[in-house]
Scaffold this active site. Structure first.
Site, PDB file in Angstrom:
ATOM      1  N   MET A 153       0.836  -1.207   0.000  1.00 27.22           N
ATOM      2  CA  MET A 153       0.000   0.000   0.000  1.00 27.22           C
ATOM      3  C   MET A 153       0.871   1.258   0.000  1.00 27.22           C
ATOM      4  O   MET A 153       1.000   1.931   1.013  1.00 27.22           O
ATOM      5  CB  MET A 153      -0.914  -0.028   1.225  1.00 27.22           C
ATOM      6  CG  MET A 153      -1.752  -1.307   1.293  1.00 27.22           C
ATOM      7  SD  MET A 153      -2.977  -1.316   2.618  1.00 27.22           S
ATOM      8  CE  MET A 153      -1.926  -1.447   4.058  1.00 27.22           C
ATOM      9  N   ASP A 154       1.450   1.557  -1.149  1.00 28.97           N
ATOM     10  CA  ASP A 154       2.420   2.645  -1.263  1.00 28.97           C
ATOM     11  C   ASP A 154       1.764   3.919  -1.792  1.00 28.97           C
ATOM     12  O   ASP A 154       0.992   3.860  -2.749  1.00 28.97           O
ATOM     13  CB  ASP A 154       3.534   2.180  -2.227  1.00 28.97           C
ATOM     14  CG  ASP A 154       4.720   3.110  -2.216  1.00 28.97           C
ATOM     15  OD1 ASP A 154       5.564   2.991  -3.123  1.00 28.97           O
ATOM     16  OD2 ASP A 154       4.831   3.959  -1.302  1.00 28.97           O
ATOM     17  N   GLY A 155       2.081   5.069  -1.167  1.00 34.30           N
ATOM     18  CA  GLY A 155       1.618   6.334  -1.737  1.00 34.30           C
ATOM     19  C   GLY A 155       0.682   7.142  -0.866  1.00 34.30           C
ATOM     20  O   GLY A 155       0.169   8.168  -1.306  1.00 34.30           O
TER      21      GLY A 155
END
Lengths: 290, 254
Positions: free
Chosen positions: A41-43
């Site tokens: 879950m990047d960003g």
């Protein structure tokens, strides 16, 4: 009056979306559906900056995106979902950010395990995978409570990787394998002749049957409760795994959409499932050969 | 009663017929969807081919200066079936050497590349010698370090390292519980001969973007890029991928 009408319209819209989604999933289900999808879950922080949100609200938006993705995955029939919630490397962030993330995590864990939550509604069993001793007492207790509360659920599995890295997982599995072998050898020698020390040392060094194999290390991985993932999705376009499921992802389709995690939607899931189906026979063949 | 039974049968027939039709429609829609996806990928493939040709010819100026020094160690993962095409592997290595890549780790799951390593090394040396001899200005060709790796260097290597750690820490009466660290594991892997460096960049040559079991300990922060199949490889796509890599910024979790 307007509020009630607004709610009715919202409800209607939700029903229509759900119906359209069911139609799409019926079509997708004609082909093979992955049994395990993992998400990095990047960003969230970049989303927060992009939308001019207060620090921390990016992660809240990320949590909403997570709930939506879980709903879509389980509706489609994906039995195992794994998410990379917090890496051991993330402890190096600013202390205020780490504290805020831990508070958010505890809040969301408690929310997830309420009776009326999506987790119980869909019969999802939760596992927290990682070096949980690194978490604060409050978060660790919340995680342990959640695992106990959902232990009776059996329709699907959600693995939340927290205080996790693959290299830490491998070291832990190697340690557990060594402990298991040590116990085995001691029992064997205790049964044979009351535990002769010299023989014990010889056994440790020589016998093939006491050697640790890949199968022993595999069995002690945190993620041994699930099959290997079929797809790993990392948002924000980054092309690396950042120490996530490195051991388990040999034949796993890697997908890196450019969207930030809170921007991930149904269209990304549909796209990757279609890609998975296009390459299913090749992936299945490679898994069989291994 | 006979009439109601007859009606019941009719309803069942209609429902069954509707279900079969419904299934057919779903299958048809699924096939059409996949046809559209395949057409899309074909169009994308043609567009990439055109772009790669322009890059190879030096017509896209922005790709002419690539900072190769950022790629300290490159890994190339090849599908084992495709790895049997030694000439294609050699061609790829020559391209990489011409760009200036100095250290390359070649991986395929079954060890096909390991078996042909002598042929590959000799072939690369020969072609580099030919470049030096064929050039007018005494071109200097840098030596390329090659490492050949297979699945045996991956999970089985970790098991071997585990046995070494076991023998080292559990050989005596185990006065206190040993606590392994990642450094212990790295040292053990080094000691059993499986301690290579971590690649910055990993190219996957195969139908699917997956690392095919490359040693897990070495790809923690490696950028994994899918290059398509080996038989359809293009020089321009190497330049494009390396240029994209040089623009990446990593936080390492922070």
């Amino acid at each position: 009056m307007e509020g009630v009408n607004g709610k009715k319209v919202g409800h209607l819209f939700e029903n229509i979306s759900s119906f359209v989604r069911q139609c799409i999933f019926s079509v997708l289900s004609v082909g093979p559906v992955p049994s395990h999808i993992a998400f990095i879950m990047d960003g969230n922080r970049r989303y927060s900056k992009k939308q001019n949100l207060i620090d921390g609200n990016g992660h809240r938006a990320g949590f909403s995106a997570l709930i939506n993705m879980l709903k879509y995955c389980y509706e489609l029939g994906v039995k195992y979902v794994t998410v990379y919630a917090f890496s051991i490397d993330n402890f190096k962030r600013r202390p205020e950010e780490v504290v805020s993330l831990m508070k958010l995590m505890q809040e969301k864990i408690d929310e997830l395990t309420k009776e009326e939550s999506i987790v119980n509604h869909l019969g999802i069993r939760i596992y927290f995978q990682g070096n949980l001793k690194l978490l604060s007492d409050h978060v660790r207790s919340a995680a342990e409570r959640a695992m106990v509360k959902t232990s009776g659920n059996s329709k699907a599995v959600l693995s939340i990787c927290v205080a996790y890295t693959s290299t830490d997982e491998i070291v832990h599995a190697v340690q557990e394998s060594c402990e298991e072998k040590w116990d085995e050898i001691r029992k064997l020698d205790a049964n044979n002749d009351g535990g002769n020390l010299v023989r014990l040392e010889e056994n440790v060094k020589d016998k093939d049957e006491h050697r640790i194999g890949v199968i022993n290390v595999d069995r002690h991985m945190y993620m041994s409760v699930c099959p290997d993932p079929d797809i790993i999705i990392r948002t924000s376009g980054a092309a690396r795994l950042s120490n996530f499921l490195l051991w388990q992802s040999a034949h796993c389709l890697l997908y890196s959409p450019a969207a930030l995690w809170p921007e991930i939607g149904l269209r990304h899931l549909i796209w990757v499932i279609l890609d998975f189906q296009r390459n299913y026979l090749y992936l299945k063949e490679k898994k069989k050969q291994s | 009663m006979c009439r109601s039974m007859g009606l019941g049968n009719e309803v069942q027939k209609i429902l069954s017929w509707t279900s079969v039709c419904g299934n057919l429609v779903l299958h048809l829609v699924w096939l059409i969807l996949h046809l559209i996806i395949n057409v899309w990928y074909s169009v994308l493939g043609i567009a990439h081919m055109v772009e790669n040709t322009l890059i190879s010819c030096g017509l896209l100026k922005s790709y002419n200066a690539v900072n190769i020094s950022k790629v300290r160690y490159l890994a190339v993962v090849i599908d084992s079936e495709e790895a049997r095409e030694t000439s294609k592997v050699l061609e790829l290595l020559c391209w990489l050497a011409s760009i200036g890549v100095k250290s390359i780790c070649l991986y395929d799951r079954e060890g096909v590349l390991k078996k042909s390593q002598t042929t590959i090394i000799e072939g690369l040396n020969k072609s580099q010698k030919a470049i030096v001899e064929g050039s007018d200005h005494g071109t200097l060709v840098e030596h390329v370090d090659l490492e050949f790796v297979s699945f045996a260097d991956s999970k089985p290597a970790v098991a071997k390292a585990a046995n070494l750690l076991f023998a080292k820490h559990y050989a005596s009466t185990k006065p206190e519980e040993p606590k392994f660290t990642e450094s212990d594991m790295s040292e053990a892997l080094q000691a059993v001969g499986y301690g290579g460096p971590e690649p910055d960049l990993l190219f996957v040559y195969g139908p699917v973007r997956c690392h095919m079991g490359f040693p897990a300990w070495r790809i923690r922060y490696t950028e994994i890029v899918h290059m398509g199949t080996l038989k359809s490889m293009e020089f321009g796509s190497l330049i494009k991928a390396i240029r994209k890599f040089t623009k990446v910024q990593q936080n390492y979790g922070q």
